[in-house]
Motif scaffolding. Structure first.
Motif, PDB file in Angstrom:
ATOM      1  N   ARG A  50       0.853  -1.176   0.040  1.00 33.30           N
ATOM      2  CA  ARG A  50      -0.004  -0.234  -0.014  1.00 33.30           C
ATOM      3  C   ARG A  50       0.908   1.390  -0.075  1.00 33.30           C
ATOM      4  NH1 ARG A  50      -5.246  -1.505   3.752  1.00 33.30           N
ATOM      5  NH2 ARG A  50      -6.102  -2.912   2.417  1.00 33.30           N
ATOM      6  N   HIS A 107      -9.583  -3.275   5.959  1.00 33.54           N
ATOM      7  CA  HIS A 107      -8.428  -2.762   6.997  1.00 33.54           C
ATOM      8  C   HIS A 107      -8.735  -1.294   7.265  1.00 33.54           C
ATOM      9  CE1 HIS A 107      -7.364  -6.861   6.678  1.00 33.54           C
ATOM     10  NE2 HIS A 107      -6.432  -6.685   5.452  1.00 33.54           N
ATOM     11  N   GLU A 120      -2.170  10.220  10.587  1.00 33.89           N
ATOM     12  CA  GLU A 120      -1.660   8.900  11.554  1.00 33.89           C
ATOM     13  C   GLU A 120      -2.972   8.129  12.154  1.00 33.89           C
ATOM     14  OE1 GLU A 120       1.471   8.588  11.571  1.00 33.89           O
ATOM     15  OE2 GLU A 120       1.760   9.960  10.091  1.00 33.89           O
ATOM     16  N   ILE A 140      -3.485   4.054  10.445  1.00 34.40           N
ATOM     17  CA  ILE A 140      -2.586   3.222  11.014  1.00 34.40           C
ATOM     18  C   ILE A 140      -3.025   1.741  10.524  1.00 34.40           C
ATOM     19  CG2 ILE A 140      -1.917   2.029  13.270  1.00 34.40           C
ATOM     20  CD1 ILE A 140      -1.519   5.218  14.137  1.00 34.40           C
ATOM     21  N   ARG A 141      -4.040   1.437  10.876  1.00 36.87           N
ATOM     22  CA  ARG A 141      -4.630  -0.123  10.513  1.00 36.87           C
ATOM     23  C   ARG A 141      -4.456  -0.108   9.052  1.00 36.87           C
ATOM     24  NH1 ARG A 141      -7.634  -3.982  12.845  1.00 36.87           N
ATOM     25  NH2 ARG A 141      -8.207  -2.216  14.641  1.00 36.87           N
ATOM     26  N   TYR A 142      -4.997   0.769   8.068  1.00 37.80           N
ATOM     27  CA  TYR A 142      -4.989   0.715   6.701  1.00 37.80           C
ATOM     28  C   TYR A 142      -3.709   0.568   6.099  1.00 37.80           C
ATOM     29  CZ  TYR A 142      -6.597   1.238   2.133  1.00 37.80           C
ATOM     30  OH  TYR A 142      -7.008   1.191   0.643  1.00 37.80           O
ATOM     31  N   ARG A 143      -2.541   1.738   6.618  1.00 40.51           N
ATOM     32  CA  ARG A 143      -1.321   1.814   5.755  1.00 40.51           C
ATOM     33  C   ARG A 143      -0.617   0.266   6.385  1.00 40.51           C
ATOM     34  NH1 ARG A 143       0.643   6.556   9.634  1.00 40.51           N
ATOM     35  NH2 ARG A 143       2.029   5.762  10.808  1.00 40.51           N
ATOM     36  N   SER A 144      -0.795  -0.239   7.591  1.00 37.75           N
ATOM     37  CA  SER A 144      -0.022  -1.084   7.765  1.00 37.75           C
ATOM     38  C   SER A 144      -0.514  -2.763   7.290  1.00 37.75           C
ATOM     39  CB  SER A 144       0.381  -1.282   9.439  1.00 37.75           C
ATOM     40  OG  SER A 144      -0.886  -1.472  10.149  1.00 37.75           O
ATOM     41  N   TRP A 197      -0.653  -3.182  12.345  1.00 34.89           N
ATOM     42  CA  TRP A 197      -0.933  -2.195  13.821  1.00 34.89           C
ATOM     43  C   TRP A 197      -2.303  -1.723  13.663  1.00 34.89           C
ATOM     44  CZ3 TRP A 197       2.930  -1.884  17.235  1.00 34.89           C
ATOM     45  CH2 TRP A 197       4.216  -2.159  16.726  1.00 34.89           C
ATOM     46  N   ASN A 198      -2.748  -1.206  14.898  1.00 32.48           N
ATOM     47  CA  ASN A 198      -4.022  -0.600  15.106  1.00 32.48           C
ATOM     48  C   ASN A 198      -3.778   0.617  16.086  1.00 32.48           C
ATOM     49  OD1 ASN A 198      -4.199  -2.670  17.063  1.00 32.48           O
ATOM     50  ND2 ASN A 198      -6.274  -2.229  17.649  1.00 32.48           N
TER      51      ASN A 198
END
Lengths: 344, 327
Positions: free
Chosen positions: A112, A332, B97, B101-105, B109-110
């Motif tokens: 991503r 997600h 941020e 965080i959940r999406y980009r990782s 991570w959450n």
């Protein structure tokens, strides 16, 4: 192996508590990162990948820092040039290549994010982003959690000289200073924020900024991995013993353009770059190891072969790996939004 | 069932969540010894100590950024923004941020973080102690946004926010703190995030709103009932995710919709609610969708006539409801 030799006159690294094996490993990671970086630039020029942001010239500092940490438990918030750092803490070349090619199994972001935006819970590398310096308060938050939960880990965060001007650096450093948190701030001062040179970025010395926040700041030659190791070791000891944060300014030079989208000769001269190439930490460290009698041309050639083979393997692995499915982008956003869905 | 003020319900939610889970902690400016500038955190320091009720430096980005880091480690921070007007320095931390965080990782991570921020005017707070900044954050995927009106929801939504695995902005209305009083059960409960609530049933008009304006709407609805107009009142409670089904059902009930919020009209939440209704059930409507909102000025002034002009009240709401009813 070289114990008898070093017993005669103690080497610098032995004095720092580093074994011959460890410094050789440090050297190997530095060279691996450099070769990885050069490969990325090639792949981008060949049109195989979209983008690369380079860390060439910063490997020595990154490796010196990583080896001073407790790589069993510390948390890391690296920035986008820290290839040598993440290699030091367990990321593999295959994983970096999956990231570079934006493939589904990229552990950093599943293809991503841009390459260099690291993250891996398994390796305690905290996910990062592109707006610079946002990771500094996050590092302070990890350090706060360590203090609250009475844990022994130390948090390590890096950022560039440009980032040292962002509010998040100052707010985060101050918060850490107030609460004496176990965090190490490491600035990789590579002299440029894209095109803007240090003297147009910073009025004083970056390391001195720590004084204002109530903890020590140390400037160190970022081309000397052993010096960085020494300073970082002290910083870690301070953090672990409850004495609070340290700011470490590693001074080096960004030998590559900012990124593959940057034409650096528009704002600096080839002469300047070449002059700094002479200060490059990698050949200097190789010479140091040779002078210590623990390295030679034959072993160098052997190692380079090994790195090349690993890089070839990783490149092929990354290139051939599948992309994410297009509709993967829908998942997600929130916890559990992929329920009932098979595969990745 | 005990009755309590809105502010007491917020405080009780924090107290109970901190008792339930030692990873829950509060941080912000003046939250400790002072107990918050509105007394929202009063008494928490005595019970939980200064480590879990953390007075921070005056630096909003660090408050939220530090909370994000702690949340990623596994803590459950509640970061207080003293006034929502002052949360903009933390916007980068919230939008770039926490929300990503959940999406980009890729789900590695959450960030289970709660950001509490008082909104709203009518307290002579002038431009910078009165704003409703919902629309700034609304439309940022990855964030959840709640804005309770009743004490019951204030407690239940805050508990749900603390237990949520993703970042939640909790917009509490400072005018509601002492104005709104209501039933709050003693037992542990949560209010689901993303579910609207019908406050009052009626057949002539549907009023959709959230936060303080519901106080005026409920008063107006009671008066209008005496005049023979019955209003169906929906409290959105959660702004993100929006309860699409709930708001469509409420709109269908009467076919006449009025959307009310204190945040200014242009670019506000009402526009999105209106679009959803128009997309899904335009031909079931018996009147154009109406909106009653704060005027499109930067913020309300401190002078009393100006503030009164900006603020919604029972009369303004009643007039709009009547206009829709007779359409």
């Amino acid at each position: 192996m070289s114990q008898s030799e070093s017993a005669v006159q103690q080497t610098k690294h032995a004095a720092l508590g580093l074994t011959d094996e460890q410094v050789l490993e440090m050297y190997k990671v530095m060279v691996t990162a450099r070769r990885y970086d050069e490969r990325c630039l090639l792949l981008q020029r060949a049109g195989k990948i979209k983008f690369h942001v380079s860390g060439i010239g910063q490997e020595a500092a990154q490796v010196g820092a990583a080896f001073a940490l407790d790589r069993e438990q510390d948390y890391y918030l690296p920035y986008y040039r820290d290839y040598a750092f993440v290699l030091s803490v367990g990321m593999t070349l295959r994983e970096l290549m999956l990231c570079l090619f934006s493939k589904v199994d990229d552990p950093n972001s599943g293809g991503r994010q841009m390459p260099g935006h690291f993250g891996s819970k398994r390796l305690r590398i905290v996910t990062g982003s592109s707006p610079v310096t946002t990771q500094v308060p996050h590092a302070v938050g990890f350090a706060l959690a360590a203090k609250m939960k009475r844990k022994d880990f130390v948090t390590f965060v890096t950022f560039g000289d440009g980032s040292s001007n962002q509010g998040d650096f100052h707010e985060g450093a101050n918060m850490a200073g107030v609460h004496k948190l176990p965090v190490i701030f490491m600035c990789e001062n590579n002299q440029y924020a894209i095109s803007v040179p240090l003297h147009k970025q910073v009025g004083g010395q970056i390391a001195d900024r720590a004084i204002g926040y109530g903890f020590p700041g140390v400037a160190v030659d970022g081309n000397d991995p052993l010096e960085v190791y020494r300073v970082m070791k002290e910083a870690r000891a301070r953090a672990a013993s409850g004495e609070g944060p340290t700011l470490v300014e590693t001074v080096m030079y960004r030998l590559s353009p900012h990124s593959t989208s940057d034409e650096d000769l528009a704002y600096r001269t080839k002469e300047e770059v070449d002059a700094n190439r002479d200060k490059d930490g990698i050949p200097k460290f190789r010479q140091y190891l040779i002078d210590c009698g623990i390295w030679n041309e034959e072993r160098e050639a052997e190692m380079l072969q090994e790195i090349k083979a690993a890089l070839d393997d990783a490149t092929k692995f990354g290139e051939q790996a599948p992309f994410p499915e297009p509709e993967d982008i829908l998942y997600h956003v929130y916890a559990g939004d992929d329920e009932g869905r098979g595969g990745h | 069932m005990p009755k309590m003020d809105y502010i007491d319900a917020i405080r009780l939610a924090m107290k109970e969540e901190m008792e339930r889970d030692e990873d829950v902690f509060v941080l912000g400016e003046d939250v400790g010894y002072k107990g918050g500038v509105f007394t929202t955190t009063k008494g928490l320091l005595d019970q939980f100590g200064e480590e879990r009720v953390l007075d921070t430096p005056l630096a909003e980005s660090a408050i939220v950024g530090t909370a994000i880091g702690a949340a990623m480690y596994g803590m459950r921070p509640i970061a207080e923004m003293q006034y929502s007007d002052f949360m903009f320095p933390a916007t980068n931390q919230i939008i770039s941020e926490a929300a990503k965080i959940r999406y980009r990782s890729n789900n590695d991570w959450n960030c289970p973080l709660v950001i509490r921020a008082p909104i709203g005017g009518g307290i002579f707070g002038g431009l910078y102690h009165s704003q409703c900044p919902e629309s700034v954050f609304f439309g940022t995927p990855g964030l959840k946004i709640v804005a309770p009106y009743t004490p019951y929801d204030a407690k239940g939504l805050l508990k749900a926010a603390v237990r949520d695995p993703d970042p939640v902005i909790y917009f509490e209305n400072k005018k509601c703190y002492k104005l709104v009083n209501g039933d709050v059960p003693e037992e542990d409960y949560t209010v689901p995030i993303g579910k609207a609530n019908v406050l009052r049933e009626g057949d002539d008009i549907t009023v959709i709103s959230y936060s303080l304006p519901l106080h005026f709407i409920m008063e107006a609805a009671a008066e209008l009932e005496e005049e023979g107009i019955t209003a169906h009142v929906l409290d959105l409670r959660s702004l993100q995710p929006l309860d699409k089904e709930g708001l469509l059902a409420a709109a269908r009930r009467t076919g006449k919709v009025l959307i009310v919020h204190e945040d200014n009209k242009f670019g506000g939440i009402g526009g999105e609610v209106s679009a959803i209704i128009a997309e899904e059930m335009l031909y079931e409507l018996d009147a154009p969708i109406m909106r009653l909102c704060g005027p499109d000025v930067p913020a309300m002034p401190i002078n009393p006539p100006g503030e009164k002009f900006f603020m919604l009240n029972k009369d303004k709401v009643k007039e709009a409801m009547k206009r829709l009813a007779v359409y």
